[in-house]
Design an enzyme around this catalytic site. Structure first.
Site, PDB file in Angstrom:
ATOM      1  N   GLU A  17       1.073  -1.055   0.278  1.00  0.00           N
ATOM      2  CA  GLU A  17      -0.049   0.181  -0.192  1.00  0.00           C
ATOM      3  C   GLU A  17       1.096   1.290   0.307  1.00  0.00           C
ATOM      4  OE1 GLU A  17      -1.862   2.947   0.072  1.00  0.00           O
ATOM      5  OE2 GLU A  17      -3.237   1.415   0.089  1.00  0.00           O
ATOM      6  N   ARG A  80     -17.159   5.415   5.039  1.00  0.00           N
ATOM      7  CA  ARG A  80     -15.595   4.608   4.451  1.00  0.00           C
ATOM      8  C   ARG A  80     -15.056   4.209   5.517  1.00  0.00           C
ATOM      9  NH1 ARG A  80     -14.405   3.665  -1.508  1.00  0.00           N
ATOM     10  NH2 ARG A  80     -16.315   4.734  -1.927  1.00  0.00           N
ATOM     11  N   TYR A 187     -24.230  11.964   5.327  1.00  0.00           N
ATOM     12  CA  TYR A 187     -23.343  11.966   4.551  1.00  0.00           C
ATOM     13  C   TYR A 187     -24.099  12.360   2.520  1.00  0.00           C
ATOM     14  CZ  TYR A 187     -21.953   9.193  -0.322  1.00  0.00           C
ATOM     15  OH  TYR A 187     -21.378   9.309  -1.382  1.00  0.00           O
ATOM     16  N   ASP A 256     -12.214  -1.634  -9.294  1.00  0.00           N
ATOM     17  CA  ASP A 256     -11.884  -0.372  -9.344  1.00  0.00           C
ATOM     18  C   ASP A 256     -10.914  -0.196 -11.130  1.00  0.00           C
ATOM     19  OD1 ASP A 256     -14.273   1.514  -8.728  1.00  0.00           O
ATOM     20  OD2 ASP A 256     -13.472   2.796  -8.310  1.00  0.00           O
TER      21      ASP A 256
END
Length: 321
Positions: A17, A80, A187, A256
């Site tokens: 990461e 999130r 949100y 994605d």
């Protein structure tokens, strides 16, 4: 999610990461039944749900407040960052996963070699989960096509739960919607591609952004008045990613990186988690890794293409008001 599922198959997993220290990320998201099922399989569903807001019915209204349609659902609105924190805690607790933060990846090859800031790491499988602007996708033979949809969305979190925002409005400016998150905050998301709104975004002019939306949807004012500054908002320019192949050698795309889509169905994160689950199931089956990757692609690619197309259709419908 992928790291956890593969580790539970008995694999030794190295998680690379580029961010040095995970922190608050993103705004909110809707966990749909498919994503929640994956979390349940990991034993994490209740922990995530404990700080979320359950939604049993999703209602779309026009700018005057009249109902356009209602859909029964079993969604969970959640921060999130909360979802990420739960997943990271599980990753850190699993001795089969080695996490290397602050490690930027530059390329991956079909033979399992991954070049990164610390050198080169080799594995029997490389999972590229690096998003719509995937670096690893550009280094493999995936036939990737990235299309600018011409749409922009602004997302944010504001204090307050009783703001009357649960569902979505279709207005002349586009979408405005959101939900309380179960932790005293709400949100929200708003279209940002109408010319006047786009100008306000380009200049970071929060008062102009508020004024444009208040003129199109009066009920947005109570939400947007609580935004402390433009720098607290997230601006997302939507791209669609289609790949002719999801695997190249032992490198495979998830999320994605393989299939970025419009957010109108709330399926981006959920589809990514389902990718991880199907990949794990196929890797647990018989045959070589490349056979498992072929089966994974054959199962997921047509289904996700249908979700992408449906999200695009819904985006076009919402623009007809």
């Amino acid at each position: 999610t992928t790291a956890l599922l593969l580790a539970r198959l008995g694999m030794a997993v190295t998680l690379l990461e580029r961010v040095a220290r995970p922190a608050e990320v993103g705004a909110g998201l809707l966990l749909q039944p498919n994503g929640r099922a994956v979390l349940a399989g990991l034993g994490l569903a209740e922990e995530v749900a404990g700080r979320g807001h359950r939604i049993a019915r999703a209602t779309v209204r026009d700018a005057a407040g009249a109902t356009v349609f209602t859909v029964r659902t079993e969604s969970l609105a959640v921060r999130r960052s909360h979802l990420l924190a739960v997943l990271l805690e599980a990753v850190e607790a699993d001795p089969r996963i080695e996490s290397r933060f602050g490690c930027e990846v530059f390329a991956a090859r079909g033979d399992g070699a991954v070049d990164h800031a610390g050198g080169t790491t080799r594995g029997d499988l490389v999972v590229a989960a690096d998003g719509a602007r995937s670096v690893l996708r550009t280094h493999g033979d995936f036939g990737g096509v990235v299309a600018d949809t011409g749409t922009t969305y602004v997302r944010g979190l504001v204090d307050g739960a009783g703001l009357g925002l649960e569902g979505e409005y279709w207005t002349p400016l586009g979408l405005f919607g959101g939900a309380p998150l179960g932790d005293g905050t709400t949100y929200f998301y708003a279209s940002g591609h109408a010319p006047a709104v786009a100008r306000a975004i380009a200049t970071g002019d929060l008062p102009a952004f508020r004024a444009e939306w208040a003129g199109a949807l009066a009920s947005s004012a109570d939400v947007l008045d609580r935004v402390p500054g433009f720098d607290t908002l997230l601006v997302n320019h939507v791209t669609r990613v289609d790949c002719g192949r999801w695997a190249d050698g032992c490198v495979v795309l998830v999320g994605d990186a393989a299939h970025a889509m419009a957010p109108t169905l709330g399926q981006g994160a959920n589809s990514a988690m389902v990718d991880a689950a199907v990949l794990a199931v196929e890797l647990a089956g018989a045959g070589h890794v490349t056979d498992a990757l072929r089966r994974y692609t054959e199962r997921r690619r047509p289904r996700v293409r249908g979700v992408q197309d449906a999200a695009d259709r819904l985006a076009r419908m919402s623009a007809l008001t």
